[in-house]
Motif scaffolding. Sequence first.
Motif, PDB file in Angstrom:
ATOM      1  N   GLY A  35      -6.230   7.486  10.563  1.00 40.09           N
ATOM      2  CA  GLY A  35      -6.520   8.224   9.333  1.00 40.09           C
ATOM      3  C   GLY A  35      -5.390   8.113   8.330  1.00 40.09           C
ATOM      4  O   GLY A  35      -5.616   7.939   7.137  1.00 40.09           O
ATOM      5  N   LEU A  36      -4.148   8.180   8.803  1.00 38.67           N
ATOM      6  CA  LEU A  36      -3.003   8.041   7.908  1.00 38.67           C
ATOM      7  C   LEU A  36      -2.865   6.609   7.397  1.00 38.67           C
ATOM      8  O   LEU A  36      -2.420   6.378   6.275  1.00 38.67           O
ATOM      9  N   ALA A  37      -3.257   5.626   8.207  1.00 39.84           N
ATOM     10  CA  ALA A  37      -3.154   4.224   7.792  1.00 39.84           C
ATOM     11  C   ALA A  37      -4.229   3.869   6.762  1.00 39.84           C
ATOM     12  O   ALA A  37      -4.016   3.003   5.913  1.00 39.84           O
ATOM     13  N   VAL A  38      -5.381   4.520   6.841  1.00 42.23           N
ATOM     14  CA  VAL A  38      -6.483   4.211   5.930  1.00 42.23           C
ATOM     15  C   VAL A  38      -6.359   4.989   4.622  1.00 42.23           C
ATOM     16  O   VAL A  38      -6.727   4.508   3.559  1.00 42.23           O
ATOM     17  N   GLY A  39      -5.812   6.181   4.690  1.00 39.71           N
ATOM     18  CA  GLY A  39      -5.761   7.071   3.529  1.00 39.71           C
ATOM     19  C   GLY A  39      -4.964   6.511   2.374  1.00 39.71           C
ATOM     20  O   GLY A  39      -4.007   5.779   2.560  1.00 39.71           O
ATOM     21  N   PRO A  40      -5.348   6.880   1.167  1.00 41.20           N
ATOM     22  CA  PRO A  40      -4.673   6.356  -0.025  1.00 41.20           C
ATOM     23  C   PRO A  40      -3.302   6.985  -0.275  1.00 41.20           C
ATOM     24  O   PRO A  40      -2.473   6.398  -0.939  1.00 41.20           O
ATOM     25  N   GLY A  41      -3.050   8.158   0.253  1.00 44.47           N
ATOM     26  CA  GLY A  41      -1.754   8.816   0.045  1.00 44.47           C
ATOM     27  C   GLY A  41      -0.762   8.407   1.122  1.00 44.47           C
ATOM     28  O   GLY A  41      -1.117   8.125   2.247  1.00 44.47           O
ATOM     29  N   GLY A  42       0.503   8.362   0.761  1.00 45.33           N
ATOM     30  CA  GLY A  42       1.529   8.016   1.739  1.00 45.33           C
ATOM     31  C   GLY A  42       1.442   6.557   2.137  1.00 45.33           C
ATOM     32  O   GLY A  42       1.495   5.673   1.295  1.00 45.33           O
ATOM     33  N   TYR A  43       1.251   6.285   3.404  1.00 44.53           N
ATOM     34  CA  TYR A  43       1.165   4.917   3.893  1.00 44.53           C
ATOM     35  C   TYR A  43      -0.298   4.490   3.946  1.00 44.53           C
ATOM     36  O   TYR A  43      -1.140   5.228   4.429  1.00 44.53           O
ATOM     37  N   SER A  44      -0.618   3.337   3.441  1.00 41.75           N
ATOM     38  CA  SER A  44      -1.989   2.835   3.484  1.00 41.75           C
ATOM     39  C   SER A  44      -1.979   1.336   3.735  1.00 41.75           C
ATOM     40  O   SER A  44      -1.183   0.599   3.144  1.00 41.75           O
ATOM     41  N   ILE A  45      -2.861   0.901   4.624  1.00 42.41           N
ATOM     42  CA  ILE A  45      -2.955  -0.538   4.907  1.00 42.41           C
ATOM     43  C   ILE A  45      -3.648  -1.284   3.774  1.00 42.41           C
ATOM     44  O   ILE A  45      -3.646  -2.500   3.746  1.00 42.41           O
ATOM     45  N   PHE A  46      -4.241  -0.558   2.822  1.00 47.10           N
ATOM     46  CA  PHE A  46      -4.981  -1.199   1.736  1.00 47.10           C
ATOM     47  C   PHE A  46      -4.159  -1.341   0.462  1.00 47.10           C
ATOM     48  O   PHE A  46      -4.679  -1.696  -0.577  1.00 47.10           O
TER      49      PHE A  46
END
Length: 47
Positions: A35-46
């Motif tokens: 969830g943290l990796a996908v989310g736009p805030g903070g860290y995002s893989i996108f």
Amino acid sequence: MLFILWVLAVILVVAGIFNLIKGQLLWGIVLIVVGLAVGPGGYSIFK
């Protein structure tokens, strides 16, 4: 697109927290990290 990623991240993190409460520690941690990796805030893989 940003809104969809935010909603998906919130759903994953909330599901992870519920799994932690139910005692499924590994699955809960995995959902929160995803969830943290996908989310736009903070860290995002996108980004």
